[in-house]
Write a protein that holds these residues in place. Sequence first.
Motif, PDB file in Angstrom:
ATOM      1  N   UNK B 478      12.573 -69.760 -69.522  1.00  7.61           N
ATOM      2  CA  UNK B 478      12.651 -70.940 -70.375  1.00  7.61           C
ATOM      3  C   UNK B 478      11.559 -70.844 -71.420  1.00  7.61           C
ATOM      4  N   UNK B 479      11.885 -71.180 -72.666  1.00  8.51           N
ATOM      5  CA  UNK B 479      10.861 -71.139 -73.710  1.00  8.51           C
ATOM      6  C   UNK B 479      11.239 -72.135 -74.799  1.00  8.51           C
ATOM      7  N   UNK B 480      10.319 -72.334 -75.709  1.00 10.04           N
ATOM      8  CA  UNK B 480      10.561 -73.323 -76.752  1.00 10.04           C
ATOM      9  C   UNK B 480      10.106 -72.785 -78.090  1.00 10.04           C
ATOM     10  N   UNK B 481      10.692 -73.330 -79.148  1.00  6.81           N
ATOM     11  CA  UNK B 481      10.140 -73.057 -80.468  1.00  6.81           C
ATOM     12  C   UNK B 481      10.523 -74.210 -81.385  1.00  6.81           C
ATOM     13  N   UNK B 490      14.598 -76.030 -77.103  1.00  9.74           N
ATOM     14  CA  UNK B 490      14.265 -75.420 -75.823  1.00  9.74           C
ATOM     15  C   UNK B 490      15.392 -74.479 -75.439  1.00  9.74           C
ATOM     16  N   UNK B 491      15.010 -73.303 -74.980  1.00  8.46           N
ATOM     17  CA  UNK B 491      16.008 -72.309 -74.576  1.00  8.46           C
ATOM     18  C   UNK B 491      15.894 -72.050 -73.080  1.00  8.46           C
ATOM     19  N   UNK B 492      17.030 -71.908 -72.448  1.00 10.07           N
ATOM     20  CA  UNK B 492      17.040 -71.485 -71.055  1.00 10.07           C
ATOM     21  C   UNK B 492      17.960 -70.282 -70.975  1.00 10.07           C
ATOM     22  N   UNK B 493      17.473 -69.216 -70.342  1.00  3.93           N
ATOM     23  CA  UNK B 493      18.351 -68.068 -70.161  1.00  3.93           C
ATOM     24  C   UNK B 493      18.475 -67.806 -68.672  1.00  3.93           C
ATOM     25  N   UNK B 494      19.720 -67.776 -68.224  1.00  2.00           N
ATOM     26  CA  UNK B 494      19.952 -67.573 -66.791  1.00  2.00           C
ATOM     27  C   UNK B 494      20.890 -66.399 -66.570  1.00  2.00           C
ATOM     28  N   UNK B 495      20.626 -65.597 -65.551  1.00  2.00           N
ATOM     29  CA  UNK B 495      21.558 -64.503 -65.255  1.00  2.00           C
ATOM     30  C   UNK B 495      22.894 -65.059 -64.769  1.00  2.00           C
ATOM     31  N   UNK B 496      23.971 -64.446 -65.247  1.00  2.00           N
ATOM     32  CA  UNK B 496      25.300 -64.926 -64.864  1.00  2.00           C
ATOM     33  C   UNK B 496      25.739 -64.408 -63.504  1.00  2.00           C
ATOM     34  N   UNK B 497      25.126 -63.324 -63.058  1.00  2.00           N
ATOM     35  CA  UNK B 497      25.533 -62.756 -61.766  1.00  2.00           C
ATOM     36  C   UNK B 497      26.983 -62.331 -61.831  1.00  2.00           C
TER      37      UNK B 497
END
Lengths: 232, 505
Positions: B478-481, B490-497
């Motif tokens: 998770x990060x922000x800019x 705000x960004x969230x990146x999650x593995x899709x599996x």
Amino acid sequence: MENSGGLRILVVDDEKTIRRFLKAALNSKGISVIEASDGEQGVYIALNSHPDAVILDLGLPDMDGIDIVKKIRESSVVPIIILSVRNDESDKIAALDAGADDYLTKPFNAGELLARIRTIMRRLAPRQDGPVYKTGTLEVDITQHAVTVKGKTVKLSPVEFDIIKMLVMNYGKVLTHKRILKEIWGKNEEPEDALHLLRVTISNIRNKIEPDPNRPEHILTEPGVGYRLFEE
Amino acid sequence: MENSFLNRIKGKEFIFSTLLVAFVTVIGSFFRGIIDASNFAVLFLLAVVLSALWWGMASSVFTAFFGVLAFDFFLVPPYNSFSVSDLKYIYTFVGFIITGVIVSMVASRARRQAIETKQREARTAVLYRFSNEMAECETTPQVIGAVRKNVGELLGCSTAVFMPHKDGISDAGSDADFPLDTHEYAVAQWAFSNKKPAGSGTTTLSAAKAFYVPLETSLEAVGVLGIRTADGRVIFNTSEMELVTALANQSSVAIQRAVLTEKSREMELAKKTQALQAALLNSISHDLRTPLVSITGALSALSQDFEAVDAADRKELLQTAYDDSLHLNEIVGNILDMTRVESGNLKLNVRPCDLRDLIGASLTQLKDKLEGRMVAVDIPGDLLEVPVDFSLMMRVFINLIDNAAKYSPAGSEIYIGAKTEGNMAVMTVKDSGFGIPSGDLEHIFDKFFRAVKPRQVSGTGLGLSICRGIVEAHGGKIWARNNTESGAVFFIRLPLGDAGHGGRD
């Protein structure tokens, strides 16, 4: 809304302050309250005093809440609303599967509780509108297999219709994934592919009946538990 | 002494010496009778010198004696007989042997010195490389790894390092073929306790399969190095022994340095944790007290003299108490979440979840707070399934969307998007509010950090660190800019599996 006056509701909670607050809130709506401070007493009153509904705290010191639900369900269909704290979905699911009708997460406000009670009472009241169920802008004609939203007919597949029918007939009640899988697909377990199918079907129904499928108003998700049909 | 060296080539060098003498004799035999036999002595002396330089003292002495015999037999008349016709040859022989032995001594000393210099150079290079490698290691396991790797390579042996553990020592890293049984442990333990080498090749517990050298500094014994040669060979020669000692010394210093560094780091961390806990208590008591003050105040005013307060004020007071109790609930919820995330026993009930459903449910829960807000949701029409814990991930979205609402002007738009990028799902929550001071972007996910603090915005500074805890527990980021126009994203990146191959239906 319906007149909820004249109802008798059993409150089973070991916390005196919660019983007091519930009593005040319910009394103000003309609902009389019977209090029980432990599970044993609660089961006894539920089965012998024939209240119109039971509000049951899941965290009682003397008995497991789920056992209480089961005990009551052995010989009574009285509506049961569960009070639970956050973060214990498995308990909620177990209680719902054991036969509880609905749950509220603590802390909750009086308005919410009264709305739930009214919904349950309305579902149990003898119906006047025949086979047509109406909730908000959604109309479901059970015999005609017809669903309309804001007067417009919506085409649903047979499975989609079965789910809508199930939700409508239990409106206001939380239906767990397990219960839907069992009733619609005849599954006794919850394999991932069946759950996937359920999510896909719900998503498809929402695309057809929700004004904005991104923010559902009719079919609400109960996180980690199941779905309910909402009625304002 | 160079035992092993001699052992290995003893046979060879005498054969070489013999061949050399034979060669010289053959050359001499061409000139037999043409020039005076005593001149051949020079040739044989050359053979002695070469033997001394190439093969050492023993072989050159051998060359000298054997050379005299060959010289006498083949080149001194009468030929092919050990008898000597002219007495002067006896002097030649004696002079020859004396000269031979002296030359041997001098030459072989020069040779030994050359060999030693070379070995010393090689050892210095080895130790230099070793110490460089040590210096690059930061943690004790790294140091131990480097020690084992280097010692193993230099001596061609399998190694084990033992470190102090409770009352005794324990294996801190060993090769698979290192014999580790209770007996070997006991030998290592002895070496550690007595600060003396033990085991194979020593006078103490020499029945052991490996050789154990204590790793000690001027301060204390820091461990034991176990060495077992590849062929199970017992003895190390002197130079190997010196190398082992030098390596052990350097290893000891490096290990102690790493241990001390770790200790001081731990102490620093403990200090920091303590300071953090103090800050936590401070912040929590402040955050809890603020709404409590207003709740108690409002309710006490009402209960003291209910009738005297006019109806509008009563409503106002009650509303205040109610709002603040909700806020209090939020704080308690955040603290509970934080405790769960921090304690590391966050139990994830990960299942494929419909992302649209997840965001929808979060928005439903925030319905009251988003009243009058335009919320744009941009999710692909296909079913996008992400393996997450539905309820926990909802906490993340609720926190982010709630923040977006808190930190942007009433009525401004909030945008929520989701898409797939490779085998990742990327979600964004964007507002058009005040944004985040660029220097704070790094810190907003830290506990208790609050960037801009507008007067109306209340919070514990825990929300985003909970988000990070939950997202990271899912193996995501998770990060922000800041937006180019206004507000924060705000960004969230999650593995899709395995799930998430949208629209499988």
